[in-house]
Design an enzyme around this catalytic site. Structure first.
Site, PDB file in Angstrom:
ATOM      1  N   HIS A  67       0.751  -1.217  -0.072  1.00 13.43           N
ATOM      2  CA  HIS A  67       0.025  -0.197   0.081  1.00 13.43           C
ATOM      3  C   HIS A  67       0.934   1.097  -0.028  1.00 13.43           C
ATOM      4  O   HIS A  67       0.991   1.715   1.320  1.00 13.43           O
ATOM      5  CB  HIS A  67      -0.880   0.026   1.125  1.00 13.43           C
ATOM      6  CG  HIS A  67      -2.073   1.093   1.129  1.00 13.43           C
ATOM      7  ND1 HIS A  67      -2.130   2.240   1.559  1.00 13.43           N
ATOM      8  CD2 HIS A  67      -3.297   0.747   0.523  1.00 13.43           C
ATOM      9  CE1 HIS A  67      -3.169   2.906   1.351  1.00 13.43           C
ATOM     10  NE2 HIS A  67      -4.007   1.962   0.825  1.00 13.43           N
ATOM     11  N   ILE A  99       2.210   4.493   1.788  1.00 14.79           N
ATOM     12  CA  ILE A  99       1.188   5.289   2.557  1.00 14.79           C
ATOM     13  C   ILE A  99       0.351   4.402   3.436  1.00 14.79           C
ATOM     14  O   ILE A  99      -0.216   3.611   3.101  1.00 14.79           O
ATOM     15  CB  ILE A  99       0.521   6.416   1.877  1.00 14.79           C
ATOM     16  CG1 ILE A  99      -0.787   5.721   0.795  1.00 14.79           C
ATOM     17  CG2 ILE A  99       1.451   7.493   0.971  1.00 14.79           C
ATOM     18  CD1 ILE A  99      -1.470   6.686   0.370  1.00 14.79           C
ATOM     19  N   GLY A 117      -5.728   4.745   5.169  1.00 11.18           N
ATOM     20  CA  GLY A 117      -6.653   5.301   6.041  1.00 11.18           C
ATOM     21  C   GLY A 117      -7.568   4.598   7.004  1.00 11.18           C
ATOM     22  O   GLY A 117      -7.579   5.121   8.247  1.00 11.18           O
ATOM     23  N   VAL A 118      -7.606   3.562   6.772  1.00  7.69           N
ATOM     24  CA  VAL A 118      -8.476   2.508   7.812  1.00  7.69           C
ATOM     25  C   VAL A 118      -7.642   2.386   8.978  1.00  7.69           C
ATOM     26  O   VAL A 118      -8.054   2.321  10.089  1.00  7.69           O
ATOM     27  CB  VAL A 118      -9.017   1.378   7.121  1.00  7.69           C
ATOM     28  CG1 VAL A 118      -7.882   0.420   6.551  1.00  7.69           C
ATOM     29  CG2 VAL A 118     -10.167   0.611   7.972  1.00  7.69           C
ATOM     30  N   GLU A 176      -8.112   3.170  12.752  1.00  7.82           N
ATOM     31  CA  GLU A 176      -7.842   2.228  13.887  1.00  7.82           C
ATOM     32  C   GLU A 176      -7.030   2.925  14.881  1.00  7.82           C
ATOM     33  O   GLU A 176      -7.347   2.766  16.246  1.00  7.82           O
ATOM     34  CB  GLU A 176      -7.487   1.118  13.224  1.00  7.82           C
ATOM     35  CG  GLU A 176      -7.376   0.081  14.454  1.00  7.82           C
ATOM     36  CD  GLU A 176      -8.447  -0.342  15.202  1.00  7.82           C
ATOM     37  OE1 GLU A 176      -8.098  -0.970  16.347  1.00  7.82           O
ATOM     38  OE2 GLU A 176      -9.727  -0.443  14.816  1.00  7.82           O
TER      39      GLU A 176
END
Length: 155
Positions: free
Chosen positions: A53, A59, A62-63, A67
């Site tokens: 990723h 990077i 976003g998840v 979290e």
């Protein structure tokens, strides 16, 4: 003189059930029970998501950033409960479950080598739902923000 409340990795692990590779808070820099918490996540090039990723330009997903903010909110709830008169961390600590993420916004990428400052403020607790405002910052710049909702379950 002001007192700084901190939690090291062992203190975090006594309060959160998460473990590598899913424990996303490295230390708590300071907190004020019932008000705010400042935690840190050191983003390493050795994290499992880095190779996929995205290849060539890693990077933090976003998840996972969301979290990390949610885990910091869980820690905020713990230190707030522990500050209540007659309360202490029991052998079987309760769990705080994520029940909602509102208005999540991602403003800049988080990359390996970054230090993410997680800044949490407790809004209120309504019918067992803890309402937080969370910010993730890198070098003082906003990377992500969200309203986080958690609920507690005694184990």
């Amino acid at each position: 003189m002001t007192t700084t409340n901190t939690l090291d990795l062992e203190g975090i692990k006594r309060r959160l059930p998460h473990r590598y590779p899913f424990l996303l808070v490295d230390r708590v820099v300071d907190y004020v029970p019932g008000e705010s918490l400042h935690a840190r996540k050191q983003v390493s090039a050795n994290e499992p998501w880095v190779t996929g990723h995205f290849p060539g330009q890693a990077i933090m997903p976003g998840v996972l950033l969301t979290e990390a903010m949610a885990q910091a909110c869980g820690l905020m709830a713990f230190v707030t409960r522990e500050a209540e008169p007659g309360s202490e961390l029991p052998p079987e600590a309760p769990l705080f479950f994520l029940v909602g993420v509102d208005n999540a916004r991602f403003k800049r990428p988080v990359e390996p080598g970054d230090t993410v400052d997680l800044r949490i403020s407790l809004g209120r607790v309504v019918r067992g739902i803890w309402l937080f405002e969370a910010r993730a910052e890198v070098d003082g710049n906003l990377a992500a923000s969200a309203g986080i909702r958690c609920t507690m379950k005694e184990m």
